[in-house]
Design a protein around this motif. Structure first.
Motif, mmCIF file in Angstrom:
data_model
loop_
_atom_site.group_PDB
_atom_site.id
_atom_site.type_symbol
_atom_site.label_atom_id
_atom_site.label_comp_id
_atom_site.label_asym_id
_atom_site.label_seq_id
_atom_site.Cartn_x
_atom_site.Cartn_y
_atom_site.Cartn_z
ATOM 1 N N GLY A 55 0.813 -1.217 0.000
ATOM 2 C CA GLY A 55 0.000 0.000 0.000
ATOM 3 C C GLY A 55 0.846 1.265 0.000
ATOM 4 O O GLY A 55 0.590 2.206 -0.755
ATOM 5 N N ALA B 36 -4.749 6.811 5.140
ATOM 6 C CA ALA B 36 -5.887 6.211 5.858
ATOM 7 C C ALA B 36 -5.937 4.695 5.716
ATOM 8 O O ALA B 36 -6.387 3.996 6.610
ATOM 9 C CB ALA B 36 -7.194 6.825 5.366
ATOM 10 N N MET B 37 -5.476 4.172 4.572
ATOM 11 C CA MET B 37 -5.619 2.741 4.344
ATOM 12 C C MET B 37 -4.318 1.972 4.536
ATOM 13 O O MET B 37 -4.232 0.815 4.177
ATOM 14 C CB MET B 37 -6.140 2.509 2.925
ATOM 15 C CG MET B 37 -7.511 3.108 2.730
ATOM 16 S SD MET B 37 -8.158 2.883 1.083
ATOM 17 C CE MET B 37 -8.534 1.144 1.085
ATOM 18 N N LEU B 38 -3.308 2.633 5.095
ATOM 19 C CA LEU B 38 -1.991 2.000 5.140
ATOM 20 C C LEU B 38 -1.635 1.440 6.514
ATOM 21 O O LEU B 38 -2.137 1.898 7.527
ATOM 22 C CB LEU B 38 -0.919 3.016 4.721
ATOM 23 C CG LEU B 38 -1.132 3.694 3.370
ATOM 24 C CD1 LEU B 38 0.014 4.648 3.088
ATOM 25 C CD2 LEU B 38 -1.260 2.670 2.265
ATOM 26 N N ASP B 39 -0.719 0.469 6.522
ATOM 27 C CA ASP B 39 -0.216 -0.048 7.791
ATOM 28 C C ASP B 39 0.883 0.894 8.306
ATOM 29 O O ASP B 39 1.297 1.818 7.600
ATOM 30 C CB ASP B 39 0.251 -1.498 7.639
ATOM 31 C CG ASP B 39 1.335 -1.662 6.599
ATOM 32 O OD1 ASP B 39 2.088 -0.703 6.362
ATOM 33 O OD2 ASP B 39 1.428 -2.745 6.022
ATOM 34 N N PRO B 40 1.357 0.676 9.538
ATOM 35 C CA PRO B 40 2.311 1.642 10.108
ATOM 36 C C PRO B 40 3.545 1.907 9.246
ATOM 37 O O PRO B 40 3.954 3.058 9.095
ATOM 38 C CB PRO B 40 2.703 1.004 11.445
ATOM 39 C CG PRO B 40 1.516 0.199 11.825
ATOM 40 C CD PRO B 40 0.960 -0.336 10.531
ATOM 41 N N SER B 41 4.117 0.875 8.642
ATOM 42 C CA SER B 41 5.321 1.139 7.859
ATOM 43 C C SER B 41 4.952 1.886 6.566
ATOM 44 O O SER B 41 5.692 2.758 6.125
ATOM 45 C CB SER B 41 6.089 -0.147 7.559
ATOM 46 O OG SER B 41 5.280 -1.047 6.854
ATOM 47 N N ARG C 184 4.525 5.467 7.455
ATOM 48 C CA ARG C 184 5.811 6.134 7.668
ATOM 49 C C ARG C 184 6.465 6.472 6.327
ATOM 50 O O ARG C 184 6.933 7.585 6.121
ATOM 51 C CB ARG C 184 6.711 5.228 8.516
ATOM 52 C CG ARG C 184 7.863 5.951 9.189
ATOM 53 C CD ARG C 184 8.452 5.127 10.320
ATOM 54 N NE ARG C 184 8.688 3.749 9.919
ATOM 55 C CZ ARG C 184 8.271 2.679 10.601
ATOM 56 N NH1 ARG C 184 7.621 2.823 11.713
ATOM 57 N NH2 ARG C 184 8.530 1.464 10.168
ATOM 58 N N GLU D 169 -0.560 13.041 14.616
ATOM 59 C CA GLU D 169 0.899 12.918 14.664
ATOM 60 C C GLU D 169 1.545 13.315 13.327
ATOM 61 O O GLU D 169 2.684 13.743 13.291
ATOM 62 C CB GLU D 169 1.319 11.484 15.013
ATOM 63 C CG GLU D 169 1.422 11.200 16.508
ATOM 64 C CD GLU D 169 0.069 10.858 17.126
ATOM 65 O OE1 GLU D 169 -0.898 10.664 16.356
ATOM 66 O OE2 GLU D 169 -0.028 10.802 18.369
#
Lengths: 284, 283
Positions: free
Chosen positions: B152, B178-183, B186, B211
């Motif tokens: 993503g 909005a649709m992404l995982d933490p990495s 980042r 954040e």
């Protein structure tokens, strides 16, 4: 209801050049009435896993037992019954709304379950209330004229109306604003405590997972990395980061504070808990 | 031309916008007199709850929709003037929430080339622009891959490269993480910040994740179709109570500082980052 996943493997396009091993020998037991969080980066196998829990996908090997019963050894009619017990709320469930009115949309599941008009009506009222919406105000509206957050709730209500004993939610708060996020999570939590249903929550928000669940399943490249309490999982910061995950901000803070206050606890993942611990350490 | 006008990237003047409804009384008034301006090279965060008017505003900036009243001026061009449409869309690029809805080609570099091709850029220059854009988002190694095989975060970086290849002056990001995982989140945030810092790209970042905008030059808060707060992140986020009242959040560290102050601890009320919190508690 308990869900036991036994040596579950799933390979997409097996035998073709596109063969992809999405799940590799997963074995975990989700106890009756527990609240489980699943975390893992995109493509780690989370969605493949949850689609096995109500028989939408068939395993390449291994199986799933719901209340001790092997769901892949049952007749088709029984599998349909099972889907009534194990409710799955997909990502962006509002994309699946289709009826003319909210009432009809939420009633679609119970209608297919063959319930009487009265029962359907009652379930629709209840589940709309459970997701925090006003039945009378919303029942005749088209689902498509609602706000994003309302649509999400109507879609969740549609699954609740089938009165599942296990509720699986794939990122139910994605794309919602902070208040919408908080409200939906609070409703899921109260559903879990009041109805004592088993809940499985897939989320990218470590903060939400930390606040809500009894146990976290961490999955990476189709394998179980951890299946343990948030306290234990969130202290494994380097492992989590190496697989593209993170821990809540306050957990990072506690680790930093440890340099100055060696006695401070690190297994903290909510603002509330951090506040207590910091006050305790500073005030001595 | 005065200095002031020259530095203005976007000027929104008393804009109203309503979505039509078959029953006129139920028309949704999405924006109710919004005025704001954005300078060239600025990084502005826009927050507000669902339905506050954020996405309506972003679509107005990109001339996808037009004000019912008031003016939107992008790089000196009024969106009302239809002759300006294509120039404006090229000047202010947009990146949306869902990466899968933005990628059109079957090969990454073809996808990035799609924009400039449509602008009629000569082939040799397209080649250069595509290479440059992929380098900026650090995705050169994936130039010949298929977009659907990417993560993503990588897909969003390709979407950003596609916009960069059109050489805009400003990019509007509408909840790109909005649709992404933490990495993934980042990766995308680092890319956005780098564009602003190293390439002096004007960035408008709409988000629900507080954040992500603690480093912004300015934060604009929308509520019920109006600008209700505006200022540096530090001065906005320290108003914890007010933000919560309008259904918003503050960064976790700011909230913790607020709670600890409530208990009588003497720490600053405008803490934004872990670093600042550590400093405040370890003096």
């Amino acid at each position: 209801m308990s869900v036991e996943i036994k040596n579950l493997s799933h390979t997409y396009s097996e035998g073709s050049p596109f063969e992809f091993r999405a799940l590799k020998d997963i074995s975990i037991t989700i106890e009756n009435g527990s609240f489980i969080g699943i975390i893992g980066h995109t493509g780690s196998g989370k969605s493949t896993l949850i689609q096995h829990l109500n028989g939408l996908l068939t395993p390449t090997s291994g199986t799933v037992l719901v209340d001790g019963k092997d769901i892949f050894e049952t007749k088709k009619s029984e599998l349909i019954q099972l889907r009534h017990h194990v409710g799955l709320v997909f990502q962006y469930p509002e994309h699946q709304l289709f009826e003319e009115t909210v009432q009809k949309d939420v009633g679609f599941g119970p209608k297919n379950q063959g319930l009487s008009e009265d029962e359907i009506d009652q379930r629709v009222r209840q589940s709309i209330k459970m997701v925090g919406l006003d039945f009378d105000a919303i029942k005749d509206k088209s689902p498509f004229e609602l706000s994003g957050g309302q649509m999400r709730r109507v879609a969740i209500a549609g699954v609740l109306a089938m009165e599942p004993s296990v509720l699986i939610l794939d990122e139910p708060t994605a794309g919602l604003d902070p208040r919408g996020r908080e409200e939906i999570l609070a409703q899921i939590k109260s559903l879990h405590t009041q109805k004592q249903i088993t809940v499985v929550l897939v989320s990218h928000s470590m903060e939400d997972i930390g606040k809500m669940v009894d146990k976290i399943l961490v999955i990476n490249e189709g394998e179980v990395v951890f299946f343990d309490t948030p306290n234990r999982v969130f202290t494994e910061i380097s492992t989590l980061e190496s697989i593209g995950l993170a821990v809540p901000q306050v957990t990072y803070l506690m680790r930093r504070l440890k340099e100055k206050y060696p006695e401070i606890r690190e297994d903290i993942f909510t603002v509330e808990a951090a506040k207590k611990e910091i006050l305790k350490v500073i005030r001595g | 031309m005065t200095m002031d006008v020259k530095n203005k990237m976007i000027d929104v003047r008393d804009v109203y916008f309503s979505y039509p409804h078959h029953n006129e009384n139920e028309a949704v008034h999405a924006l109710n007199g919004v005025s704001l301006h954005i300078e060239k090279g600025e990084f502005v965060g826009i927050i507000g709850h669902n339905g506050s008017g954020k996405s309506t505003l972003s679509k107005l900036l990109n001339a996808i929709i037009f004000p019912s009243q008031g003016d939107v001026i992008v790089s000196g061009l009024n969106t009302k003037d239809h002759q300006n449409l294509w120039t404006i869309r090229q000047t202010a690029g947009m990146v949306f929430q869902n990466p899968d809805n933005q990628l059109v080609a079957t090969i990454v570099e073809e996808d990035v080339a799609f924009g400039p091709e449509n602008l009629g850029v000569p082939p040799l220059e397209i080649r250069e622009r595509v290479d440059r854009a992929l380098a900026v988002v650090e995705m050169q190694a994936y130039a010949h891959q298929k977009p659907h095989q990417l993560s993503g975060g990588q897909k969003q970086r390709i979407a950003i490269a596609g916009i960069l290849a059109m050489e805009p002056e400003c990019i509007i990001f509408d909840e790109p993480t909005a649709m992404l995982d933490p990495s993934g989140r980042r990766e995308v945030m680092e890319t956005i910040k780098r564009l602003n810092r190293d390439k002096a790209m004007t960035v408008i970042h709409i988000t629900h994740f507080m954040e992500e905008i603690v480093d912004a030059d300015r934060v604009i808060v929308l509520d019920k179709g109006k600008v209700v707060m505006e200022g540096q992140p530090r001065t906005i986020f320290k108003q914890v109570k007010r933000l919560k009242e309008i259904g918003l959040d503050v960064p976790q560290m700011t909230e913790l500082a607020y709670e600890l102050r409530g208990e009588g601890l003497k720490i600053p009320d405008d803490v934004l980052s872990i670093e600042e919190m550590v400093n405040a508690l370890c003096q």
